[in-house]
Design a protein around this motif. Sequence first.
Motif, PDB file in Angstrom:
ATOM      1  N   ARG A 228      48.249  16.368  16.709  1.00 54.26           N
ATOM      2  CA  ARG A 228      47.038  17.076  16.292  1.00 54.26           C
ATOM      3  C   ARG A 228      47.306  18.579  16.263  1.00 54.26           C
ATOM      4  N   THR A 229      46.682  19.266  15.332  1.00 52.77           N
ATOM      5  CA  THR A 229      46.883  20.702  15.184  1.00 52.77           C
ATOM      6  C   THR A 229      45.540  21.427  15.210  1.00 52.77           C
ATOM      7  N   VAL A 230      45.601  22.646  15.669  1.00 48.00           N
ATOM      8  CA  VAL A 230      44.406  23.492  15.756  1.00 48.00           C
ATOM      9  C   VAL A 230      44.733  24.835  15.121  1.00 48.00           C
ATOM     10  N   ALA A 231      43.983  25.204  14.062  1.00 44.73           N
ATOM     11  CA  ALA A 231      44.101  26.531  13.479  1.00 44.73           C
ATOM     12  C   ALA A 231      43.212  27.472  14.290  1.00 44.73           C
ATOM     13  N   TRP A 232      43.850  28.389  15.007  1.00 44.95           N
ATOM     14  CA  TRP A 232      43.116  29.253  15.930  1.00 44.95           C
ATOM     15  C   TRP A 232      42.798  30.622  15.321  1.00 44.95           C
ATOM     16  N   GLY A 233      43.662  31.096  14.459  1.00 44.55           N
ATOM     17  CA  GLY A 233      43.452  32.418  13.876  1.00 44.55           C
ATOM     18  C   GLY A 233      43.961  33.505  14.805  1.00 44.55           C
ATOM     19  N   SER A 234      43.155  34.532  15.008  1.00 46.66           N
ATOM     20  CA  SER A 234      43.560  35.643  15.863  1.00 46.66           C
ATOM     21  C   SER A 234      43.140  35.390  17.303  1.00 46.66           C
ATOM     22  N   ARG A 235      43.507  36.328  18.161  1.00 42.46           N
ATOM     23  CA  ARG A 235      43.197  36.227  19.582  1.00 42.46           C
ATOM     24  C   ARG A 235      41.711  36.445  19.862  1.00 42.46           C
ATOM     25  N   GLU A 236      40.996  37.132  18.992  1.00 43.24           N
ATOM     26  CA  GLU A 236      39.615  37.478  19.239  1.00 43.24           C
ATOM     27  C   GLU A 236      38.720  36.244  19.309  1.00 43.24           C
ATOM     28  N   LEU A 249      36.608  18.086  19.468  1.00 39.17           N
ATOM     29  CA  LEU A 249      37.465  17.012  19.972  1.00 39.17           C
ATOM     30  C   LEU A 249      36.649  15.822  20.461  1.00 39.17           C
ATOM     31  N   LYS A 250      35.478  16.089  21.003  1.00 32.22           N
ATOM     32  CA  LYS A 250      34.610  14.993  21.454  1.00 32.22           C
ATOM     33  C   LYS A 250      33.918  14.305  20.296  1.00 32.22           C
ATOM     34  N   ALA A 251      33.515  15.095  19.280  1.00 35.59           N
ATOM     35  CA  ALA A 251      32.757  14.529  18.159  1.00 35.59           C
ATOM     36  C   ALA A 251      33.657  13.823  17.151  1.00 35.59           C
ATOM     37  N   ALA A 252      34.880  14.294  16.997  1.00 34.55           N
ATOM     38  CA  ALA A 252      35.789  13.713  15.999  1.00 34.55           C
ATOM     39  C   ALA A 252      37.083  13.315  16.688  1.00 34.55           C
ATOM     40  N   ARG A 253      37.009  12.224  17.403  1.00 35.91           N
ATOM     41  CA  ARG A 253      38.155  11.811  18.212  1.00 35.91           C
ATOM     42  C   ARG A 253      39.359  11.391  17.382  1.00 35.91           C
ATOM     43  N   THR A 254      39.126  10.924  16.181  1.00 40.99           N
ATOM     44  CA  THR A 254      40.241  10.447  15.348  1.00 40.99           C
ATOM     45  C   THR A 254      40.758  11.521  14.389  1.00 40.99           C
ATOM     46  N   ALA A 255      40.167  12.685  14.404  1.00 42.96           N
ATOM     47  CA  ALA A 255      40.603  13.745  13.489  1.00 42.96           C
ATOM     48  C   ALA A 255      41.985  14.244  13.885  1.00 42.96           C
ATOM     49  N   ARG A 256      42.688  14.806  12.896  1.00 41.94           N
ATOM     50  CA  ARG A 256      44.050  15.282  13.126  1.00 41.94           C
ATOM     51  C   ARG A 256      44.151  16.800  13.062  1.00 41.94           C
ATOM     52  N   HIS A 257      43.259  17.437  12.342  1.00 38.19           N
ATOM     53  CA  HIS A 257      43.348  18.873  12.145  1.00 38.19           C
ATOM     54  C   HIS A 257      41.990  19.514  12.445  1.00 38.19           C
ATOM     55  N   PHE A 258      42.033  20.575  13.241  1.00 37.98           N
ATOM     56  CA  PHE A 258      40.818  21.285  13.644  1.00 37.98           C
ATOM     57  C   PHE A 258      41.001  22.764  13.324  1.00 37.98           C
ATOM     58  N   ASP A 259      39.980  23.342  12.729  1.00 37.37           N
ATOM     59  CA  ASP A 259      40.034  24.752  12.373  1.00 37.37           C
ATOM     60  C   ASP A 259      38.881  25.480  13.059  1.00 37.37           C
ATOM     61  N   VAL A 260      39.234  26.313  14.032  1.00 34.38           N
ATOM     62  CA  VAL A 260      38.213  27.096  14.743  1.00 34.38           C
ATOM     63  C   VAL A 260      38.469  28.589  14.553  1.00 34.38           C
ATOM     64  N   SER A 261      39.219  28.950  13.528  1.00 32.95           N
ATOM     65  CA  SER A 261      39.529  30.361  13.289  1.00 32.95           C
ATOM     66  C   SER A 261      38.259  31.166  13.036  1.00 32.95           C
TER      67      SER A 261
END
Length: 271
Positions: A228-236, A249-261
């Motif tokens: 699984r991968t997480v796009a985080w973006g910058s440190r801010e 992660l709780k709502a989409a347990r089967t997902a592979r890619h998460f973008d929280v940038s």
Amino acid sequence: MAGPTTARRGEKKSPSGPPSSAEVRGRRLRWVRLPRRAPGRRGLIIILVLAVLLGAFGVWALYASDWLRLERVRATGIDVLTPREVVAAAHAPMDAPLVSVDTDALEHRLRARLPRIKTVDVERSWPHTISLKVTERTPELLMQTGGKFAEVDAEGVRFATVATAPKGIPLLEMSVSDSPSLRQFGPDRLRRAAVEVAQDLPPVVRKDVRKVRVRSYDAISVELAGGRTVAWGSREQGAEKAKVLVALLKAARTARHFDVSVPSAPAVSGS
């Protein structure tokens, strides 16, 4: 008519008998002030001679005698390093007067020769010992180089290279050779940003981190267990991004890619 021996009216009689105990105590508690006399010329000369002799004896005891010389160097607070290599790196002047040992020079020498040392307090322990209280750097990320692993601490400092990767420490992958961020921020700041991202992750996620990738200062991603991968973006906005990631992660347990940038507009893909 009364005679001359008759006591006059209103005349007080003088007390008879021994004085009262209160009066005796009052007399005993009186301070007797003795006259102060300044020391004469002979006394001043004697005092001056004694002071000079005492000072000369102190200087001799500190610098010339065998009473206060360096005989032992003791290292404490170490985990990975050994006392022997810390003492050897300090290279303290044995058998020198303890008062003349340059503690600042010992500190600088240790930090230069052993980058794993973050801080060291050098103290004199009279009469014969130098104490080295060491605080070691601890790895937050690892960089793989030529089959070995360079340890990176919380400040983004590469401080040691080990043959075997310590357990539970994620890898750091830097892909910034053509990035303007490398010229603007430099490798140390980019490594520190990667460490800060790893530290911002909540404990429930941090234990699954396998790798942190840096393409630029504002393009940092995290690889978790299971691919699984997480796009985080910058440190801010790290704390806000961490909360959003836990919810995803709780709502989409089967997902592979998460973008929280952009934490106000997160995205999920793959299943």
